[in-house]
Write a protein that holds these residues in place. Sequence first.
Motif, PDB file in Angstrom:
ATOM      1  N   ASP A 173      -1.342   1.591   3.961  1.00  0.00           N
ATOM      2  CA  ASP A 173      -0.430   2.572   4.549  1.00  0.00           C
ATOM      3  C   ASP A 173       0.914   1.899   4.819  1.00  0.00           C
ATOM      4  O   ASP A 173       1.237   1.499   5.939  1.00  0.00           O
ATOM      5  CB  ASP A 173      -1.021   3.138   5.839  1.00  0.00           C
ATOM      6  CG  ASP A 173      -0.257   4.367   6.335  1.00  0.00           C
ATOM      7  OD1 ASP A 173       0.859   4.607   5.853  1.00  0.00           O
ATOM      8  OD2 ASP A 173      -0.784   5.071   7.210  1.00  0.00           O
ATOM      9  N   ALA A 174       1.714   1.798   3.766  1.00  0.00           N
ATOM     10  CA  ALA A 174       2.986   1.085   3.871  1.00  0.00           C
ATOM     11  C   ALA A 174       3.976   1.816   4.772  1.00  0.00           C
ATOM     12  O   ALA A 174       4.776   1.193   5.484  1.00  0.00           O
ATOM     13  CB  ALA A 174       3.580   0.890   2.476  1.00  0.00           C
ATOM     14  N   GLU A 175       3.948   3.143   4.751  1.00  0.00           N
ATOM     15  CA  GLU A 175       4.893   3.900   5.567  1.00  0.00           C
ATOM     16  C   GLU A 175       4.646   3.666   7.057  1.00  0.00           C
ATOM     17  O   GLU A 175       5.584   3.433   7.830  1.00  0.00           O
ATOM     18  CB  GLU A 175       4.792   5.385   5.243  1.00  0.00           C
ATOM     19  CG  GLU A 175       5.810   6.226   6.015  1.00  0.00           C
ATOM     20  CD  GLU A 175       5.763   7.690   5.633  1.00  0.00           C
ATOM     21  OE1 GLU A 175       6.593   8.455   6.161  1.00  0.00           O
ATOM     22  OE2 GLU A 175       4.905   8.073   4.814  1.00  0.00           O
ATOM     23  N   GLU A 176       3.371   3.730   7.473  1.00  0.00           N
ATOM     24  CA  GLU A 176       3.067   3.488   8.884  1.00  0.00           C
ATOM     25  C   GLU A 176       3.396   2.052   9.272  1.00  0.00           C
ATOM     26  O   GLU A 176       3.869   1.784  10.383  1.00  0.00           O
ATOM     27  CB  GLU A 176       1.595   3.791   9.160  1.00  0.00           C
ATOM     28  CG  GLU A 176       1.182   3.618  10.622  1.00  0.00           C
ATOM     29  CD  GLU A 176       1.876   4.603  11.550  1.00  0.00           C
ATOM     30  OE1 GLU A 176       1.886   4.342  12.771  1.00  0.00           O
ATOM     31  OE2 GLU A 176       2.411   5.629  11.082  1.00  0.00           O
ATOM     32  N   ALA A 177       3.166   1.127   8.348  1.00  0.00           N
ATOM     33  CA  ALA A 177       3.513  -0.275   8.618  1.00  0.00           C
ATOM     34  C   ALA A 177       5.008  -0.415   8.866  1.00  0.00           C
ATOM     35  O   ALA A 177       5.443  -1.133   9.778  1.00  0.00           O
ATOM     36  CB  ALA A 177       3.083  -1.155   7.447  1.00  0.00           C
ATOM     37  N   ALA A 178       5.829   0.291   8.063  1.00  0.00           N
ATOM     38  CA  ALA A 178       7.274   0.221   8.240  1.00  0.00           C
ATOM     39  C   ALA A 178       7.689   0.815   9.586  1.00  0.00           C
ATOM     40  O   ALA A 178       8.588   0.297  10.261  1.00  0.00           O
ATOM     41  CB  ALA A 178       7.977   0.953   7.100  1.00  0.00           C
ATOM     42  N   VAL A 179       7.036   1.904   9.994  1.00  0.00           N
ATOM     43  CA  VAL A 179       7.332   2.506  11.299  1.00  0.00           C
ATOM     44  C   VAL A 179       7.026   1.517  12.421  1.00  0.00           C
ATOM     45  O   VAL A 179       7.815   1.334  13.357  1.00  0.00           O
ATOM     46  CB  VAL A 179       6.542   3.818  11.487  1.00  0.00           C
ATOM     47  CG1 VAL A 179       6.682   4.320  12.920  1.00  0.00           C
ATOM     48  CG2 VAL A 179       7.008   4.873  10.511  1.00  0.00           C
ATOM     49  N   LEU A 180       5.866   0.863  12.333  1.00  0.00           N
ATOM     50  CA  LEU A 180       5.496  -0.112  13.368  1.00  0.00           C
ATOM     51  C   LEU A 180       6.469  -1.289  13.389  1.00  0.00           C
ATOM     52  O   LEU A 180       6.820  -1.798  14.460  1.00  0.00           O
ATOM     53  CB  LEU A 180       4.067  -0.602  13.142  1.00  0.00           C
ATOM     54  CG  LEU A 180       2.961   0.424  13.415  1.00  0.00           C
ATOM     55  CD1 LEU A 180       1.597  -0.134  13.017  1.00  0.00           C
ATOM     56  CD2 LEU A 180       2.944   0.833  14.877  1.00  0.00           C
ATOM     57  N   GLN A 181       6.902  -1.728  12.213  1.00  0.00           N
ATOM     58  CA  GLN A 181       7.895  -2.814  12.189  1.00  0.00           C
ATOM     59  C   GLN A 181       9.191  -2.386  12.859  1.00  0.00           C
ATOM     60  O   GLN A 181       9.792  -3.148  13.624  1.00  0.00           O
ATOM     61  CB  GLN A 181       8.166  -3.231  10.743  1.00  0.00           C
ATOM     62  CG  GLN A 181       7.103  -4.148  10.165  1.00  0.00           C
ATOM     63  CD  GLN A 181       7.662  -5.006   9.055  1.00  0.00           C
ATOM     64  OE1 GLN A 181       8.140  -4.494   8.054  1.00  0.00           O
ATOM     65  NE2 GLN A 181       7.598  -6.310   9.227  1.00  0.00           N
TER      66      GLN A 181
END
Length: 757
Positions: free
Chosen positions: A642-650
């Motif tokens: 889940d790259a999108e959620e990872a980017a949000v968390l970053q």
Amino acid sequence: MRRSNLPAELNRFVGRTIEQAALTALLDASRLVTVVGVGGVGKTRLALRAAAAAQKRYSDGVRLAELAPLRDPDLIEYALVEALDLTDHTPRPPREALVEHLAERRTLLVVDGFEHLVEHCAPLVRELLEHAPGLTVLAIGRRPLRVAGEVVFPLAPLGEEDAMTLLAERAAEAGAPSLPGAEADAFHGVPTPAGAPLHPGTAAARPGGPARGPARTGDRDAVRELCRRLDGIPLALELAAGRLPLLSVEQMLYRLDDRFRLLTDGARGALPRHQTLRTAIGWSHELCTPEERLLWARLSVFPGPFDLEAVEYVCGGPELPPERILDLLGGLLAQSLLTREDTPAGPAYRMLDTVSAYGAEWLAALDDTDRMRRRHRDWYMGLATWCELEWFSPRQPEVAALTEAALPHLRAALDLCLELPEDAHLAQHLAGTLWFAWVGCGRLSEGRHWLDRALALESGHEEARLKALWVLGYVAVLQGDGTAAVAALHECGERARSSRNALAEAYATHRMGCLALLTDDMPRAEELIGRALDAYRELGELNSNVLMAQIELAMARAFRGDQEGAGVLSREVREVCEERGELWARAYALYVLGYLAWTRGAFGEARELLTECVSINDSFRDLVGLVLAIELLALVTVSEGDAEEAAVLQGAAVPVWDTVGVRLFGSEAFDVPRSLCERQAEEALGAEAYGAAFRAGQGLSAAEAVERALVAGRNPAVGGPAEESAPRPFRTAGTATVPGTRKPAGSPTGKGGEAAG
């Protein structure tokens, strides 16, 4: 961060409709509004209502800073830092952190009780307003700040009808018979039973006063006259209401006409309303029993809310047996001289500043101020010692809450210790004992302030100085001030060896190892921390500091690729924490174990460990541990696909780091999860989509970031690992430090900053 720290109202707000609307309108039009008026006129209550009504217009919240308890003007900036929930571990002055924090935010800052510090407060407010265009300041005091652009809002006493309503409602709350007055019938209080005895020692029981008898109500004209005589000042009216279960309105008027005429007329040069307020407070004082008056005077040494146990120790004595204290507090509470509130640390009492100041005059007249201040200091030094011991126990959350509640008292104790040269050792001892408050509760900058001041004095007590030195070194390491850290820890080590204090030497060695860890010198970190752990074991030392040493050693080994050794150390720490009920160090053990699970490809296990880590750190408001866990959780998330959620968390981690200090401590080793996650997520999404998700995360508050992380933990992404997300150990660029390439230690801040040290 909570959007507001405004206190909840405990009873109905009466009147002031026009004033509240006018004040709210001024906040729309002006960036600095100061509510001024005599003490007790209701400035704070009105201002807080206006602030609460306006908070939707401030996207970054409304924050209240209470300055009345402060004596040292150097603490103004720390009080604002605390009010803003700002954590900054850098060695820069807190003023710089305030300016940077507020510069891009839209915030309403309420500053209450500044008048005794106005010469220091005004320049700070001016500087903040100049550098933070989204900042609005609502100041509350007895005189203006006299800063350019200030709009002064003078608050007059209540009008006749509102004054009568307030008196009637507060009297009903106190259990008095109903009074005639505006809206009085609409408020249903509990009447005092007929024939209720008068309070012992009241004027009605003395020669020359009205005859003893049951309390009776006065007619509307008498109520109006009482409100007029009290000038409509809310504090005076509330004090009067507290006596209406015992005295009739006519009896009160008699007392004002007779007993306090000299007090009212004799204060030459005083404003009439100041005279009236003093009369009202003096009248309440006169109505107290001798024991209540003595307790009132002694309570004036408490600069903030206090609990029963503290009062029993500080104020108790032959004249006030501890077993009588509870009943006497009840008497003062019934007379509206105290208020009771529930805090995270338990029930507490508070005395209004004006009432406390009156008590302080009486304490000075008794020539007992110095003795009572020493007793107050001794109690809170004992409390700090107990808290340090109980920090390594299941009571950690209780200790954190208790420390927060006791902060005004701990500051007063440190101030007193620093006043007298013969007490320098006590200042060093207390500043060192509070290491858990400075580090574990996110107050590194304030801790540095007290430690520097204490160590500037020569105490002649080696043990107290050694502890203050290693704590100063620890704080400086986490602030990224390597020069100060080395100086303090070197002095500590040398003096410890000279005095054969093996424990202080072990702490100095340990903290030098922390410095090596944050500056990416892993071999030296392993050597120094390992040596400190050997000394701790030999000396039988076991506490949260020792557990953190094991975690830091595990980090150093993990960064060098020794996953097995790091796992053994981290699991040992987790087991000890489970046995002892320790949560703070446990969270960091979970962080390391979460990383190790990720390297094995056990993403579900890693997520479970890191979610618990986030939850614990959030409960302690430990921003360092929290943001580290979110950064690593982002890497786990991208590994799950889940790259999108990872980017949000970053993105969500960025504003937390901005609050904490230098991102990832300026360390290459600690930066590996972030950079790896960024590369994988951007490759999976494309630069544009990654940037959009990242910016969405940046817009989250810390509380929203925590909720996002916890929800993600309950609902992990479905799918295989993203391309190039194969687990691999974090490694530094090399195992030796290359001259000229070592980065300075960063500046972690936030509660529990020991994540890296």
